[in-house]
Design a protein around this motif. Structure first.
Motif, mmCIF file in Angstrom:
data_model
loop_
_atom_site.group_PDB
_atom_site.id
_atom_site.type_symbol
_atom_site.label_atom_id
_atom_site.label_comp_id
_atom_site.label_asym_id
_atom_site.label_seq_id
_atom_site.Cartn_x
_atom_site.Cartn_y
_atom_site.Cartn_z
ATOM 1 N N ILE A 1 -17.394 -0.384 -59.438
ATOM 2 C CA ILE A 1 -16.128 -0.690 -58.670
ATOM 3 C C ILE A 1 -15.862 0.112 -57.520
ATOM 4 C CG2 ILE A 1 -13.478 -0.973 -58.415
ATOM 5 C CD1 ILE A 1 -13.486 -1.123 -61.537
ATOM 6 N N GLU A 2 -15.926 -0.711 -56.197
ATOM 7 C CA GLU A 2 -15.574 -0.285 -55.094
ATOM 8 C C GLU A 2 -14.216 -0.792 -54.544
ATOM 9 O OE1 GLU A 2 -16.393 1.990 -51.559
ATOM 10 O OE2 GLU A 2 -17.930 1.641 -53.378
ATOM 11 N N ILE A 3 -13.719 -0.088 -53.813
ATOM 12 C CA ILE A 3 -12.123 -0.072 -53.475
ATOM 13 C C ILE A 3 -11.937 -0.113 -52.013
ATOM 14 C CG2 ILE A 3 -9.866 0.704 -53.882
ATOM 15 C CD1 ILE A 3 -11.052 2.099 -56.771
ATOM 16 N N LYS A 4 -10.999 -0.911 -51.514
ATOM 17 C CA LYS A 4 -11.070 -0.844 -50.113
ATOM 18 C C LYS A 4 -9.297 -1.153 -49.831
ATOM 19 C CE LYS A 4 -15.283 -0.875 -48.628
ATOM 20 N NZ LYS A 4 -15.843 0.405 -48.276
ATOM 21 N N ASN A 5 -8.890 -0.118 -48.980
ATOM 22 C CA ASN A 5 -7.481 -0.225 -48.323
ATOM 23 C C ASN A 5 -7.198 -1.411 -47.465
ATOM 24 O OD1 ASN A 5 -4.665 0.879 -48.732
ATOM 25 N ND2 ASN A 5 -5.233 1.158 -46.572
ATOM 26 N N VAL A 6 -6.213 -2.217 -47.788
ATOM 27 C CA VAL A 6 -5.958 -3.437 -46.839
ATOM 28 C C VAL A 6 -4.607 -3.233 -46.039
ATOM 29 C CG1 VAL A 6 -5.808 -6.079 -46.282
ATOM 30 C CG2 VAL A 6 -7.398 -4.926 -48.240
ATOM 31 N N THR A 7 -4.696 -3.081 -44.685
ATOM 32 C CA THR A 7 -3.244 -2.931 -43.945
ATOM 33 C C THR A 7 -3.056 -4.155 -43.033
ATOM 34 O OG1 THR A 7 -4.593 -1.917 -42.236
ATOM 35 C CG2 THR A 7 -3.476 -0.557 -43.986
ATOM 36 N N LEU A 8 -4.179 -5.134 -42.610
ATOM 37 C CA LEU A 8 -4.282 -6.000 -41.901
ATOM 38 C C LEU A 8 -3.767 -7.292 -42.314
ATOM 39 C CD1 LEU A 8 -5.074 -7.385 -38.597
ATOM 40 C CD2 LEU A 8 -7.042 -7.554 -39.659
ATOM 41 N N ALA A 9 -2.647 -7.834 -41.487
ATOM 42 C CA ALA A 9 -2.370 -9.259 -42.118
ATOM 43 C C ALA A 9 -2.177 -10.203 -40.849
ATOM 44 C CB ALA A 9 -1.157 -9.170 -42.877
ATOM 45 N N GLU A 10 -2.192 -11.404 -41.229
ATOM 46 C CA GLU A 10 -1.966 -12.611 -40.129
ATOM 47 C C GLU A 10 -1.395 -13.853 -40.953
ATOM 48 O OE1 GLU A 10 -5.402 -13.511 -37.867
ATOM 49 O OE2 GLU A 10 -5.721 -11.598 -37.176
ATOM 50 N N ASP A 11 -0.196 -14.317 -40.548
ATOM 51 C CA ASP A 11 0.585 -15.250 -41.072
ATOM 52 C C ASP A 11 0.517 -15.306 -42.721
ATOM 53 O OD1 ASP A 11 0.705 -16.285 -38.461
ATOM 54 O OD2 ASP A 11 -1.032 -17.135 -38.369
ATOM 55 N N GLY A 12 0.788 -14.124 -43.181
ATOM 56 C CA GLY A 12 0.947 -14.214 -44.713
ATOM 57 C C GLY A 12 -0.409 -14.035 -45.338
ATOM 58 N N ARG B 1 0.942 -3.644 -48.648
ATOM 59 C CA ARG B 1 2.005 -4.410 -48.012
ATOM 60 C C ARG B 1 2.608 -5.435 -49.033
ATOM 61 N NH1 ARG B 1 0.192 -5.629 -42.185
ATOM 62 N NH2 ARG B 1 1.932 -6.869 -41.988
ATOM 63 N N THR B 2 3.743 -5.965 -48.683
ATOM 64 C CA THR B 2 4.356 -6.753 -49.496
ATOM 65 C C THR B 2 4.793 -8.155 -49.033
ATOM 66 O OG1 THR B 2 6.501 -6.155 -48.837
ATOM 67 C CG2 THR B 2 5.659 -5.160 -50.543
ATOM 68 N N ASP B 3 3.951 -8.487 -47.814
ATOM 69 C CA ASP B 3 4.310 -9.803 -47.067
ATOM 70 C C ASP B 3 3.096 -10.596 -47.126
ATOM 71 O OD1 ASP B 3 2.752 -8.261 -45.394
ATOM 72 O OD2 ASP B 3 3.841 -8.543 -43.601
ATOM 73 N N GLU C 1 7.782 -7.387 -41.173
ATOM 74 C CA GLU C 1 8.080 -7.723 -42.501
ATOM 75 C C GLU C 1 8.004 -6.883 -43.784
ATOM 76 O OE1 GLU C 1 9.788 -10.757 -42.815
ATOM 77 O OE2 GLU C 1 9.117 -11.576 -40.778
ATOM 78 N N SER C 2 7.379 -5.810 -43.637
ATOM 79 C CA SER C 2 6.872 -5.033 -44.735
ATOM 80 C C SER C 2 6.378 -3.580 -44.349
ATOM 81 C CB SER C 2 5.802 -5.643 -45.303
ATOM 82 O OG SER C 2 5.216 -4.728 -46.504
ATOM 83 N N THR D 1 0.550 -13.486 -49.517
ATOM 84 C CA THR D 1 0.386 -14.403 -50.462
ATOM 85 C C THR D 1 -1.128 -14.703 -50.803
ATOM 86 O OG1 THR D 1 0.616 -16.197 -49.124
ATOM 87 C CG2 THR D 1 2.826 -15.254 -50.095
ATOM 88 N N SER D 2 -1.895 -14.179 -49.964
ATOM 89 C CA SER D 2 -3.343 -14.647 -50.288
ATOM 90 C C SER D 2 -4.329 -13.528 -49.402
ATOM 91 C CB SER D 2 -3.940 -15.962 -49.989
ATOM 92 O OG SER D 2 -3.574 -16.190 -48.421
ATOM 93 N N PHE D 3 -5.376 -13.635 -49.659
ATOM 94 C CA PHE D 3 -6.342 -12.466 -49.152
ATOM 95 C C PHE D 3 -7.573 -13.378 -48.458
ATOM 96 C CE2 PHE D 3 -10.481 -10.271 -48.983
ATOM 97 C CZ PHE D 3 -10.261 -9.263 -48.564
ATOM 98 N N ALA D 4 -8.168 -13.016 -47.450
ATOM 99 C CA ALA D 4 -9.391 -13.632 -46.906
ATOM 100 C C ALA D 4 -10.208 -12.617 -46.128
ATOM 101 C CB ALA D 4 -8.966 -14.746 -46.034
ATOM 102 N N PRO D 5 -11.488 -12.450 -45.957
ATOM 103 C CA PRO D 5 -12.317 -11.383 -45.051
ATOM 104 C C PRO D 5 -12.044 -11.881 -43.612
ATOM 105 C CG PRO D 5 -13.655 -13.235 -46.058
ATOM 106 C CD PRO D 5 -12.432 -13.180 -46.541
ATOM 107 N N ALA D 6 -11.663 -10.902 -42.875
ATOM 108 C CA ALA D 6 -11.547 -11.095 -41.451
ATOM 109 C C ALA D 6 -12.824 -11.612 -40.695
ATOM 110 C CB ALA D 6 -10.914 -9.823 -40.981
ATOM 111 N N ARG D 7 -13.158 -12.642 -40.772
ATOM 112 C CA ARG D 7 -14.430 -13.139 -40.081
ATOM 113 C C ARG D 7 -14.393 -13.219 -38.589
ATOM 114 N NH1 ARG D 7 -18.858 -16.009 -41.562
ATOM 115 N NH2 ARG D 7 -18.233 -16.312 -43.754
#
Length: 245
Positions: free
Chosen positions: A144-155, A192-194, A73-74, A196-202
């Motif tokens: 401020i600490e900054i992290k790059n996010v590339t992983l996504a599951e179901d938006g 990424r552009t796909d 998607e992105s 709509t929310s963020f969550a930790p990958a528990r």
């Protein structure tokens, strides 16, 4: 952040030895630098479109750098060296509401003998800092600490994509400095552009998810921001997206 010249499209072949990737371009396989220390889960399918940059720097052994890989998607930005620059760019051009009181910043600030923080904001009304040194690190300031996010599951954008004891340590340090009177913030830059929310990958690192929730309870600001991505530019958007802790 603009790419000059614009990124070149190729076909992702494989990633190996952590920092190397093979890319097919115009019938030739080139070896490029992979600027990502994570697992890049879900982004290593052979044959996926990718975007890479080139350089004429004679000091560089690898003249090409992988910048993005296309998911279903992105485009997804994999360069972990960009998020810090993107946050600084946003601070200078379109600061978030809770950054409005700050007018100065310093990147890569040493906070103890073993660690650096990605970014520090302060107001020159509170700190007349002309040349930065570690003695300047005192509240009121925002760490401020900054992290790059590339992983996504179901938006849902997720971090981390592998167990990260280093990331857990960063959260512990933010909580420590929050107790000392600093404003502290964890920023997740979603390249990424796909989503709509963020969550930790528990399901990947439950300890990180627990510590992120604890940091939020202790008053560390958790911020998730998405990007727009094209072969010409990556831009961090000023609208915060919902967070599910």
């Amino acid at each position: 952040m603009r790419f000059e010249p614009p990124l070149i499209q190729g076909t992702f072949q494989k990633r190996y030895k952590r920092f190397f990737t093979d890319i097919e371009h115009k019938g030739e396989v080139i070896t490029a630098h992979c600027p990502n220390t994570g697992s890049m889960m879900g982004l290593k399918d052979e044959g996926a479109p990718c975007l890479f940059s080139t350089t004429d720097d004679p000091k560089r052994k690898l003249k090409h750098t992988l910048q993005m890989i296309k998911s279903a998607e992105s485009w997804v930005g994999v360069n972990t060296g960009l998020p810090n620059k993107l946050v600084v760019e946003l601070f200078q051009e379109s600061p978030l509401d809770h950054w409005q009181d700050y007018d100065a910043f310093q990147s890569e600030v040493k906070i103890n003998s073993n660690s650096r923080i990605d970014l520090v904001f302060w107001s020159t009304k509170d700190h007349n800092v002309k040349k930065w040194n570690p003695k300047n690190l005192q509240p009121p300031m925002r760490l401020i600490e900054i992290k790059n996010v590339t992983l996504a599951e179901d938006g849902v954008a997720m971090f981390p994509d592998a167990v990260t004891t280093r990331g857990q340590k960063h959260l512990e340090e933010l909580m420590h400095f929050k107790d000392l009177g600093f404003d502290c913030e964890m920023i997740f830059v979603i390249q990424r552009t796909d989503c709509t929310s963020f969550a930790p990958a528990r399901h990947i690192d439950s300890n990180y998810a627990d510590k992120l929730a604890l940091a939020s309870q202790k008053g560390v600001k958790i911020t998730a921001l998405s990007c727009s991505l094209t072969p010409r530019e990556v831009k961090l958007l000023p609208k915060q997206i919902p967070i599910q802790l």
